[in-house]
Design an enzyme around this catalytic site. Structure first.
Site, PDB file in Angstrom:
ATOM      1  CD  GLU A 123      61.260  17.910  43.880  1.00 25.26           C
ATOM      2  OE1 GLU A 123      60.729  17.676  44.709  1.00 25.26           O
ATOM      3  OE2 GLU A 123      60.705  18.492  42.721  1.00 25.26           O
TER       4      GLU A 123
ATOM      5  N   GLY B  88      59.604  20.858  48.152  1.00 24.77           N
ATOM      6  CA  GLY B  88      58.108  20.484  48.243  1.00 24.77           C
ATOM      7  C   GLY B  88      57.096  21.376  47.738  1.00 24.77           C
TER       8      GLY B  88
ATOM      9  CE  LYS C  33      49.755  27.848  57.517  1.00 23.15           C
ATOM     10  NZ  LYS C  33      49.267  26.871  56.916  1.00 23.15           N
TER      11      LYS C  33
ATOM     12  N   GLY D 123      37.909  24.596  53.126  1.00 26.09           N
ATOM     13  CA  GLY D 123      38.433  23.245  54.032  1.00 26.09           C
ATOM     14  C   GLY D 123      39.771  23.855  55.213  1.00 26.09           C
ATOM     15  CE1 TYR D 124      44.324  21.608  58.607  1.00 28.70           C
ATOM     16  CE2 TYR D 124      42.999  20.054  57.647  1.00 28.70           C
ATOM     17  CZ  TYR D 124      43.341  20.380  58.516  1.00 28.70           C
ATOM     18  OH  TYR D 124      43.965  18.990  59.611  1.00 28.70           O
ATOM     19  CB  ILE D 125      43.258  25.238  51.392  1.00 36.03           C
ATOM     20  CG1 ILE D 125      44.295  24.456  50.695  1.00 36.03           C
ATOM     21  CG2 ILE D 125      44.197  26.285  50.166  1.00 36.03           C
ATOM     22  CD1 ILE D 125      44.973  23.834  49.900  1.00 36.03           C
TER      23      ILE D 125
ATOM     24  CD  GLU E  19      32.410  22.825  52.845  1.00 36.24           C
ATOM     25  OE1 GLU E  19      33.708  22.551  52.639  1.00 36.24           O
ATOM     26  OE2 GLU E  19      32.182  21.190  52.965  1.00 36.24           O
TER      27      GLU E  19
ATOM     28  CG  HIS F   8      50.314  34.097  85.912  1.00 40.14           C
ATOM     29  ND1 HIS F   8      49.293  34.526  85.220  1.00 40.14           N
ATOM     30  CD2 HIS F   8      50.272  36.127  85.858  1.00 40.14           C
ATOM     31  CE1 HIS F   8      48.460  35.463  85.479  1.00 40.14           C
ATOM     32  NE2 HIS F   8      48.780  36.583  86.123  1.00 40.14           N
TER      33      HIS F   8
HETATM   34  P1  FAD Z   1      55.422  17.244  48.394  1.00 43.09           P
HETATM   35  O1  FAD Z   1      55.051  17.908  49.544  1.00 43.09           O
HETATM   36  O2  FAD Z   1      54.278  17.846  47.602  1.00 43.09           O
HETATM   37  O3  FAD Z   1      56.165  16.553  47.788  1.00 43.09           O
HETATM   38  C1  FAD Z   1      56.426  15.747  46.940  1.00 43.09           C
HETATM   39  C2  FAD Z   1      57.292  16.295  45.586  1.00 43.09           C
HETATM   40  O4  FAD Z   1      58.240  15.316  44.403  1.00 43.09           O
HETATM   41  C3  FAD Z   1      56.844  17.748  45.410  1.00 43.09           C
HETATM   42  O5  FAD Z   1      59.021  18.768  44.880  1.00 43.09           O
HETATM   43  C4  FAD Z   1      57.430  17.077  43.523  1.00 43.09           C
HETATM   44  O6  FAD Z   1      57.554  18.140  42.207  1.00 43.09           O
HETATM   45  C5  FAD Z   1      58.372  15.731  43.562  1.00 43.09           C
HETATM   46  N1  FAD Z   1      57.969  14.905  42.388  1.00 43.09           N
HETATM   47  C6  FAD Z   1      56.550  14.236  42.103  1.00 43.09           C
HETATM   48  N2  FAD Z   1      56.893  12.922  41.776  1.00 43.09           N
HETATM   49  C7  FAD Z   1      58.447  13.192  41.210  1.00 43.09           C
HETATM   50  C8  FAD Z   1      58.930  12.542  40.042  1.00 43.09           C
HETATM   51  N3  FAD Z   1      58.471  11.808  39.164  1.00 43.09           N
HETATM   52  N4  FAD Z   1      60.502  13.071  40.141  1.00 43.09           N
HETATM   53  C9  FAD Z   1      60.763  14.022  40.753  1.00 43.09           C
HETATM   54  N5  FAD Z   1      60.454  14.576  41.377  1.00 43.09           N
HETATM   55  C10 FAD Z   1      58.835  14.432  41.692  1.00 43.09           C
HETATM   56  N6  FAD Z   1      50.448  20.920  55.515  1.00 43.09           N
HETATM   57  C11 FAD Z   1      51.281  21.134  57.021  1.00 43.09           C
HETATM   58  O7  FAD Z   1      51.496  20.046  58.601  1.00 43.09           O
HETATM   59  N7  FAD Z   1      50.971  22.663  58.188  1.00 43.09           N
HETATM   60  C12 FAD Z   1      50.769  23.138  57.025  1.00 43.09           C
HETATM   61  O8  FAD Z   1      50.016  24.051  57.313  1.00 43.09           O
HETATM   62  C13 FAD Z   1      49.659  23.374  55.300  1.00 43.09           C
HETATM   63  N8  FAD Z   1      49.528  24.180  54.955  1.00 43.09           N
HETATM   64  C14 FAD Z   1      49.677  23.931  53.427  1.00 43.09           C
HETATM   65  C15 FAD Z   1      48.681  24.711  52.859  1.00 43.09           C
HETATM   66  C16 FAD Z   1      48.036  25.470  51.835  1.00 43.09           C
HETATM   67  C17 FAD Z   1      47.991  25.845  50.912  1.00 43.09           C
HETATM   68  C18 FAD Z   1      48.834  23.362  50.572  1.00 43.09           C
HETATM   69  C19 FAD Z   1      48.439  23.196  49.460  1.00 43.09           C
HETATM   70  C20 FAD Z   1      49.166  22.523  51.506  1.00 43.09           C
HETATM   71  C21 FAD Z   1      49.354  22.694  52.703  1.00 43.09           C
HETATM   72  N9  FAD Z   1      49.455  21.562  53.797  1.00 43.09           N
HETATM   73  C22 FAD Z   1      49.922  21.915  55.412  1.00 43.09           C
HETATM   74  C23 FAD Z   1      50.450  19.955  53.191  1.00 43.09           C
HETATM   75  C24 FAD Z   1      51.460  19.908  52.805  1.00 43.09           C
HETATM   76  O9  FAD Z   1      52.057  21.041  51.911  1.00 43.09           O
HETATM   77  C25 FAD Z   1      52.222  18.090  52.304  1.00 43.09           C
HETATM   78  O10 FAD Z   1      50.740  17.696  53.400  1.00 43.09           O
HETATM   79  C26 FAD Z   1      53.100  17.996  52.483  1.00 43.09           C
HETATM   80  O11 FAD Z   1      53.777  18.474  51.459  1.00 43.09           O
HETATM   81  C27 FAD Z   1      53.005  16.764  52.075  1.00 43.09           C
HETATM   82  O12 FAD Z   1      54.332  16.311  51.995  1.00 43.09           O
HETATM   83  P2  FAD Z   1      55.348  15.097  50.984  1.00 43.09           P
HETATM   84  O13 FAD Z   1      56.541  15.343  51.025  1.00 43.09           O
HETATM   85  O14 FAD Z   1      54.524  13.882  50.573  1.00 43.09           O
HETATM   86  O15 FAD Z   1      55.343  15.529  49.545  1.00 43.09           O
HETATM   87  P1  NAD Z   2      40.310  20.066  52.196  1.00 45.62           P
HETATM   88  O1  NAD Z   2      39.952  18.862  52.408  1.00 45.62           O
HETATM   89  O2  NAD Z   2      40.860  20.581  54.074  1.00 45.62           O
HETATM   90  O3  NAD Z   2      38.925  20.914  52.261  1.00 45.62           O
HETATM   91  C1  NAD Z   2      37.755  20.592  51.468  1.00 45.62           C
HETATM   92  C2  NAD Z   2      36.468  21.547  51.233  1.00 45.62           C
HETATM   93  O4  NAD Z   2      35.584  20.782  50.479  1.00 45.62           O
HETATM   94  C3  NAD Z   2      35.244  20.324  52.303  1.00 45.62           C
HETATM   95  O5  NAD Z   2      35.092  21.034  53.926  1.00 45.62           O
HETATM   96  C4  NAD Z   2      34.804  19.682  51.369  1.00 45.62           C
HETATM   97  O6  NAD Z   2      32.992  19.372  52.429  1.00 45.62           O
HETATM   98  C5  NAD Z   2      34.288  20.750  50.136  1.00 45.62           C
HETATM   99  N1  NAD Z   2      34.171  20.511  48.843  1.00 45.62           N
HETATM  100  C6  NAD Z   2      34.088  19.000  48.442  1.00 45.62           C
HETATM  101  N2  NAD Z   2      33.504  19.113  47.036  1.00 45.62           N
HETATM  102  C7  NAD Z   2      32.947  20.193  46.848  1.00 45.62           C
HETATM  103  C8  NAD Z   2      32.441  21.264  46.315  1.00 45.62           C
HETATM  104  N3  NAD Z   2      32.093  20.615  44.964  1.00 45.62           N
HETATM  105  N4  NAD Z   2      31.877  21.654  46.195  1.00 45.62           N
HETATM  106  C9  NAD Z   2      31.893  22.765  47.840  1.00 45.62           C
HETATM  107  N5  NAD Z   2      32.919  21.899  48.962  1.00 45.62           N
HETATM  108  C10 NAD Z   2      33.036  21.113  48.716  1.00 45.62           C
HETATM  109  O7  NAD Z   2      40.971  20.000  51.325  1.00 45.62           O
HETATM  110  P2  NAD Z   2      41.484  21.455  51.230  1.00 45.62           P
HETATM  111  O8  NAD Z   2      40.785  22.695  51.665  1.00 45.62           O
HETATM  112  O9  NAD Z   2      41.762  21.970  49.256  1.00 45.62           O
HETATM  113  O10 NAD Z   2      43.329  21.400  51.826  1.00 45.62           O
HETATM  114  C11 NAD Z   2      43.832  20.088  50.973  1.00 45.62           C
HETATM  115  C12 NAD Z   2      44.879  18.850  52.354  1.00 45.62           C
HETATM  116  O11 NAD Z   2      46.024  20.032  52.652  1.00 45.62           O
HETATM  117  C13 NAD Z   2      44.207  19.181  53.136  1.00 45.62           C
HETATM  118  O12 NAD Z   2      43.183  17.907  53.631  1.00 45.62           O
HETATM  119  C14 NAD Z   2      45.104  19.552  54.730  1.00 45.62           C
HETATM  120  O13 NAD Z   2      46.220  18.160  54.763  1.00 45.62           O
HETATM  121  C15 NAD Z   2      46.280  20.118  53.748  1.00 45.62           C
HETATM  122  N6  NAD Z   2      46.445  21.136  54.627  1.00 45.62           N
HETATM  123  C16 NAD Z   2      47.148  22.140  55.328  1.00 45.62           C
HETATM  124  C17 NAD Z   2      47.197  22.727  55.881  1.00 45.62           C
HETATM  125  C18 NAD Z   2      47.604  22.854  58.195  1.00 45.62           C
HETATM  126  O14 NAD Z   2      47.956  21.570  58.621  1.00 45.62           O
HETATM  127  N7  NAD Z   2      46.814  23.918  58.768  1.00 45.62           N
HETATM  128  C19 NAD Z   2      46.299  23.848  55.822  1.00 45.62           C
HETATM  129  C20 NAD Z   2      46.407  23.761  54.041  1.00 45.62           C
HETATM  130  C21 NAD Z   2      45.973  22.641  53.379  1.00 45.62           C
END
Ligand code: FAD
Ligand code: NAD
Length: 465
Positions: free
Chosen positions: A35, A41, A52, A185-187, A206, A444
């Protein structure tokens, strides 16, 4: 230069990679995890957990502000609430370091060797790691690619200055006055709602016809209503086409038929994430691809023997719990256990206000698959617990086969219902029928009773509506 050999090498220590390594270690597989940043990650450091924490802090602050403004129906009043976002961020950082530290301890306990550095493929069995102390070359019998994903950048507004990605906004020490978010979207919705509750003016741009286009309109309507009530401006069918900025602020150009200028002191771009596949020699392995993602089979095997891929690099849904489940699966396979990806559902939760939970098939998905369905819906306005929480918007919906009542999907929207997701998923994985849930005694007063009532409703005899 140090030379190492192991049975399993995991590249990337996010939820996919670290879970894979821990499970493999527990099973006695000689494992190395590489890592380059912090263990945990995106999810633990700049994703699931930090977002959260911010949402919770914003909810607490908003409730206090509502009371301060004399809007509390509960009879609570107080004077001049304030928030120190810097202190909130320190609290969040403390949670993150406790969790990432915990991951380190778990890896050690499982006997996994962790190497902190940037890994680069030499070939499908060899990774060269650049560490602060020099280069390590690791040869492994099996390799797992778990390098995750990164935010998509818009060419018209590259990250930097006033344009932030999700990691940047989760580290802010001051609440922006006016925040424009590109992508509903989500974020965009989770963080946009939190920022509004913390006091920012928020506009969401959006491109699609409505927010969260992945979910059906019934599920997203309560969220759209709440955004409006909170004073968040939502521009749908609108594209961000450009931006100018100077010392005073930024002006986002948003086009929907006509062009509008949206002033902002900060801009958050959340238009999706893309797999992280470049910068570490992966191109030279010429793996089979599935669109932008690495193609995998039901055992997370790539097109190259002994090379596996898990998590965000393998496609949608890009969720932490999917990555973890894939990680466990691969560890089992490398340890010699017969395993296949045989999940019926991957729960999804959007931590909006109210929250949305979607598990299994939605009505339109079941119909598109040619299945005749029966649907039961129970609104939270008829649920005692929801009323006592002063939030009775939303509902639980169950989708079942019409012929044998097998539950195919459960969706819900409502305040604080994220915790119901596990029960929904359990019901589907265990092959529950409507009658199984309807005849289970639900405690309940709980919001969970709405699931029992939705099943009763699908069977034609709901009690409380
Ligand atoms: P990552 O978590 O991206 O981890 C990959 C790791 O690989 C990183 O630590 C990186 O440094 C390392 N790495 C990459 N390349 C190399 C290399 N060449 N050498 C060494 N290390 C390397 N998902 C949910 O289920 N629930 C949520 O509520 C949720 N909220 C989110 C909120 C936000 C703001 C964001 C951005 C994402 C959210 N997600 C959520 C999505 C979730 O974070 C990802 O789906 C998840 O982290 C993916 O896990 P991963 O192990 O595939 O990769
Ligand atoms: P997203 O795919 O959820 O939403 C992106 C949104 O941007 C879409 O609704 C799309 O129509 C819109 N969009 C795309 N291009 C645009 C443009 N040029 N102008 C205006 N709108 C545009 O992506 P995200 O919110 O960046 O989140 C990325 C991923 O991270 C999610 O798909 C999800 O897998 C993960 N995530 C999960 C959670 C959770 O589980 N609660 C929370 C955050 C992130």
């Amino acid at each position: 230069m140090e030379d190492l050999h192991c049975k399993l090498l995991v590249l990337g220590g996010g939820p996919g990679g670290y879970v894979c390594a821990i499970r493999a270690g527990q099973l006695g597989v000689d494992t190395i995890l590489v890592e380059r940043e912090a263990l945990g990650g995106v999810c633990l450091n700049v994703g699931c957990i930090p977002s959260k924490a911010l949402i919770h802090a914003a909810d607490e602050f908003h409730a206090v502000c509502e009371a301060g403004a004399g809007h509390s129906k509960l009879g609570i009043s107080l004077a001049s609430p304030a928030i120190d976002l810097g202190a909130t961020i320190s609290w969040k950082d403390d949670i993150v370091s406790r969790l990432t530290g915990g991951v380190g301890v778990l890896l050690k306990k499982a006997g996994v060797k962790v190497i902190n550095g940037h890994g680069r493929f030499i070939d499908g069995k060899t990774v060269e790691v650049t560490t602060p102390d020099g280069t390590v070359v690791i040869r492994a019998d099996a390799v797992v690619i778990a390098t995750g994903s990164q935010p998509v950048e818009l060419p018209v507004m590259p990250f930097g200055d006033r344009v932030m990605n999700s990691s940047d906004i989760l580290a802010l020490h001051d609440v922006p006055k006016q925040l424009v978010i590109i992508g509903g979207g989500y974020i965009g919705l989770e963080i946009g709602t939190a920022m509004r509750k913390l006091g920012a003016g928020v506009t969401i741009v959006e491109a699609s016809e409505r927010l969260l286009p992945l979910y059906d309109a019934d599920l997203t309507r309560p969220v759209a209503n709440r955004l409006k009530a909170l004073g968040i401006e939502v521009l749908t069918k609108t594209l961000a086409i450009g931006m100018s900025q100077d010392g005073a602020g930024a002006n986002v150009e948003a086009a929907s038929g006509e062009t509008r200028t949206l002033p902002a002191d900060k801009v958050l771009v959340t238009v999706g994430r893309k797999p992280l596949l470049s910068g570490f020699g992966l191109e030279d392995l010429h793996l089979g691809m599935d669109g932008a993602f690495i193609r995998i089979d039901a055992q997370c095997r790539t097109s190259m023997r002994g090379v596996y891929a898990i998590g965000d690099v393998t496609g949608e849904p890009m969720l932490a719990h999917r990555a973890m489940a894939q990680g466990e699966l691969v560890a089992d396979i490398v340890a010699g256990k017969p395993r296949n990806w045989d999940k019926y559902c991957i729960p999804a939760i959007c931590f909006t206000d109210p929250e949305i939970v979607a598990v299994g098939k939605m009505v339109h998905e079941a119909k598109a698959a040619g299945i005749e369905v029966t649907v039961g819906i129970f609104p939270f306005r008829a649920n005692g617990r929801a009323m006592t929480l002063d939030r009775d918007d939303g509902f639980v919906r169950v989708v079942a086969r019409a012929d044998n009542h097998l539950v195919l999907g459960i969706q819900a929207t409502g305040a604080g219902i994220a915790e119901l997701a596990s029960g929904f998923a359990l019901a589907i994985e265990m092959g529950a029928r409507l009658e199984d849930i309807a005849e289970t005694i639900h405690a309940h007063p709980t919001q969970g009773e709405a699931l029992q009532e939705a099943c009763l409703s699908a069977l034609g005899h709901a009690i409380h509506i």
